[in-house]
Design a protein around this motif. Structure first.
Motif, short mmCIF file in Angstrom:
data_model
loop_
_atom_site.label_atom_id
_atom_site.label_comp_id
_atom_site.label_asym_id
_atom_site.label_seq_id
_atom_site.Cartn_x
_atom_site.Cartn_y
_atom_site.Cartn_z
N ARG A 199 0.57 -1.22 0.19
CA ARG A 199 0.14 0.10 0.42
C ARG A 199 0.51 1.20 0.32
O ARG A 199 0.38 2.17 -0.25
N LEU A 254 -6.78 2.21 -5.13
CA LEU A 254 -6.52 2.91 -3.93
C LEU A 254 -7.02 4.10 -4.35
O LEU A 254 -7.07 4.84 -2.79
N ASP A 285 -4.50 -4.37 -0.88
CA ASP A 285 -3.04 -4.44 -1.83
C ASP A 285 -2.24 -6.02 -1.90
O ASP A 285 -1.58 -5.82 -3.47
#
Length: 212
Positions: free
Chosen positions: A38, A73, A95
């Motif tokens: 991430r 995201l 993720d």
């Protein structure tokens, strides 16, 4: 997710790839790896001018650019009220799973009998060793991308290694700032995203004194 990964996502995918233990065929520290993936995606968004923010991430522009992981995201940040950076590293399985699927789709990993197999395991081991070596001797990489890779992959343990988020955090600012001085608000977001990610990896370790 369909198709091959976009070039802007290669850092996140390499961060994930370096998490694989080629002997066991497993990712030893999945939560830390999810945090690292991430964070890599956040830095990808910042580098492309799609993310800023010091107290919390703020997205810029559209969420559909053809980069599946980064776009997902971007949409998540766009659809959520302002949320402090550290809170973005609590639920990161999606993720890691998306990065794993992308590596398989790209042919760099394959799944065999509940094991993940790297297509070039020898190269993988050498890269993991190099990451650990650079972080251990505090040898600053020459490029921003390599610095981010070493900090995040070293933080999650780089395969069979022990997570070392504290060690990464000690050098993160000095390694990254020279590359980000002219990067404006995106550079500020990159620094905060990486620092918050390494702090989250540290908190995630059940036995903190074993975290380097």
């Amino acid at each position: 997710m369909t198709g091959l990964p976009n070039d802007t996502e290669q850092l996140a995918l390499e961060v994930c790839r370096l998490a694989l233990n080629p002997v066991s065929g497993r990712i030893r520290h999945p939560h830390q790896v999810g945090i690292a993936v991430r964070a890599a995606l956040f830095t990808d968004l910042a580098a492309s001018g799609r993310l800023v923010g010091v107290r919390w991430p703020q997205v810029v522009g559209e969420s559909d650019t053809g980069s599946p992981l980064a776009d997902a995201l971007h949409r998540a940040v766009a659809g959520r009220r302002p949320t402090l950076w550290r809170r973005w590293y609590g639920h990161v399985d999606a993720d890691r799973n998306a990065a794993t699927a992308a590596l398989i789709a790209d042919g760099r990993w394959r799944s065999e009998a509940r094991r993940l197999v790297d297509a070039d395991a020898g190269s993988l081991v050498l890269r993991q060793q190099r990451v650990i070596e650079q972080l251990t001797v505090r040898q600053a990489p020459d490029s921003l991308e390599q610095a981010l890779l070493v900090l995040l992959a070293g933080g999650h343990g780089a395969g069979a290694g022990r997570p070392a988020p504290r060690r990464s955090r000690r050098v993160a600012q000095s390694w990254l700032e020279p590359h980000l001085r002219s990067a404006g608000h995106g550079g500020d977001a990159t620094l905060v995203a990486v620092d918050a990610a390494l702090a989250a990896m540290r908190r995630a370790n059940a036995v903190p004194f074993l975290s380097g």
